[in-house]
Design an enzyme around this catalytic site. Structure first.
Site, PDB file in Angstrom:
ATOM      1  N   SER A  42      -2.859   0.171  -6.645  1.00  0.00           N
ATOM      2  CA  SER A  42      -2.526   0.855  -7.884  1.00  0.00           C
ATOM      3  C   SER A  42      -3.247   2.206  -7.915  1.00  0.00           C
ATOM      4  O   SER A  42      -3.577   2.771  -6.872  1.00  0.00           O
ATOM      5  CB  SER A  42      -2.908  -0.022  -9.082  1.00  0.00           C
ATOM      6  N   TYR A  64       4.676   9.469 -10.737  1.00  0.00           N
ATOM      7  CA  TYR A  64       3.652   8.680 -10.049  1.00  0.00           C
ATOM      8  C   TYR A  64       2.917   7.763 -11.024  1.00  0.00           C
ATOM      9  O   TYR A  64       2.798   6.551 -10.790  1.00  0.00           O
ATOM     10  CB  TYR A  64       2.660   9.608  -9.356  1.00  0.00           C
ATOM     11  N   THR A  97      -7.361  11.710   2.081  1.00  0.00           N
ATOM     12  CA  THR A  97      -6.117  11.386   2.783  1.00  0.00           C
ATOM     13  C   THR A  97      -5.085  12.484   2.559  1.00  0.00           C
ATOM     14  O   THR A  97      -5.309  13.441   1.821  1.00  0.00           O
ATOM     15  CB  THR A  97      -5.533  10.059   2.264  1.00  0.00           C
ATOM     16  N   ASN A 110       0.802  -1.221   0.000  1.00  0.00           N
ATOM     17  CA  ASN A 110       0.000   0.000   0.000  1.00  0.00           C
ATOM     18  C   ASN A 110       0.838   1.276   0.000  1.00  0.00           C
ATOM     19  O   ASN A 110       0.358   2.323  -0.424  1.00  0.00           O
ATOM     20  CB  ASN A 110      -0.922  -0.010   1.229  1.00  0.00           C
ATOM     21  N   LYS A 128       3.168   3.700 -11.021  1.00  0.00           N
ATOM     22  CA  LYS A 128       1.978   2.886 -10.747  1.00  0.00           C
ATOM     23  C   LYS A 128       1.678   1.947 -11.920  1.00  0.00           C
ATOM     24  O   LYS A 128       1.216   0.821 -11.723  1.00  0.00           O
ATOM     25  CB  LYS A 128       0.774   3.785 -10.452  1.00  0.00           C
TER      26      LYS A 128
END
Length: 251
Positions: free
Chosen positions: A134, A148, A181, A83, A152
């Site tokens: 992902s 990023y 988040t 994660n 991924k």
């Protein structure tokens, strides 16, 4: 019967939600993150079900220690949730620092390779599962998100290769959607100068309008997948709310 799972990036956000869901399902969880305080808090709440290790997973040499520490704590491994990850640097390629990309790949890709490699012998024994977190960014390009998105994409395809080479281990890549988040906060705080104005404003608006997901929602799905993902899902990528995962989305 209680199972044992490793969850990385488990001190907050999605990782914490996954860990909490697994503990609530009476499983044992070995947590990995850089910050001890939040990991210790969960262990204090569930001393017999939780143990942890603080580590910077970008240091690829720590992967064997993670696996050995989990085995020392709980004696087996039934699954692992990869994660942890970073969005930074949010910069356009012309302005990018290749060393920052290397750091992002160490965290988002190479640490996953190192952990999975070390976990495979135990997961073969348990016919266990690997869930890799992902992102939709693996399949779409956004200005400023090169490191990023490409990392991924790499780790998502890595999932497919695990499935080909280790058919007794069920491996799935999951996009958890847009979550409320710290990563979303980083987009709003740091993304304006590099992202396209339209895309940047869409992220700001979704937060302002309360449209971001509670991490517990996809976290519960991911927890159920690392416990019970079926072989027909092996090597595949799904959004957390895909119709193929309907049985894992039930409350």
């Amino acid at each position: 019967m209680s199972k044992v799972f490793i969850v990385t990036g488990a001190s907050r956000g999605l990782g914490l939600a996954i860990a909490q869901s697994l503990v609530q399902a009476s499983h044992k969880v070995f947590l990995v993150a850089r910050t001890e305080k939040d990991l210790q808090a969960l262990k204090t709440q569930h001393p017999s079900s939780v143990d942890f290790m603080t580590a910077d997973l970008a240091d690829l040499k720590v992967a064997p220690a993670v696996i050995q520490s989990a085995l020392k704590a709980f004696h087996k491994i039934d699954g692992i949730v990869i994660n942890h990850g970073v969005l930074a640097p949010i910069t356009r390629i012309f302005e990018a620092d290749a060393e920052e990309w290397r750091r992002a790949y160490d965290i988002n890709v190479f640490s996953a390779v190192a952990l999975v490699k070390e976990a495979i012998p135990e997961l073969r024994k348990s016919k266990g599962r690997i869930v890799i977190v992902s992102s939709g960014a693996a399949f779409g390009a956004y200005a400023g998100w090169g490191s990023y998105g490409t990392s991924k994409a790499a780790v998502t395809h890595f999932c497919a290769h695990i499935a080909v080479e280790e058919p007794s281990i069920t491996s799935v890549a999951i996009s958890p959607g847009k979550l409320d988040t710290d990563m979303q906060k980083a987009i709003r705080d740091d993304g304006k100068s590099s992202m396209s104005p339209k895309v940047y404003e869409s992220f700001v608006d979704e937060h302002k309008n309360g449209l971001l997901l509670d991490p517990k929602t996809p976290g519960n799905v991911i927890a159920k997948l690392v416990d019970g993902a079926t072989s027909d899902l092996n090597g595949k990528y799904f959004r957390w709310n895909a119709t193929e995962l309907a049985s894992f989305q039930e409350a």
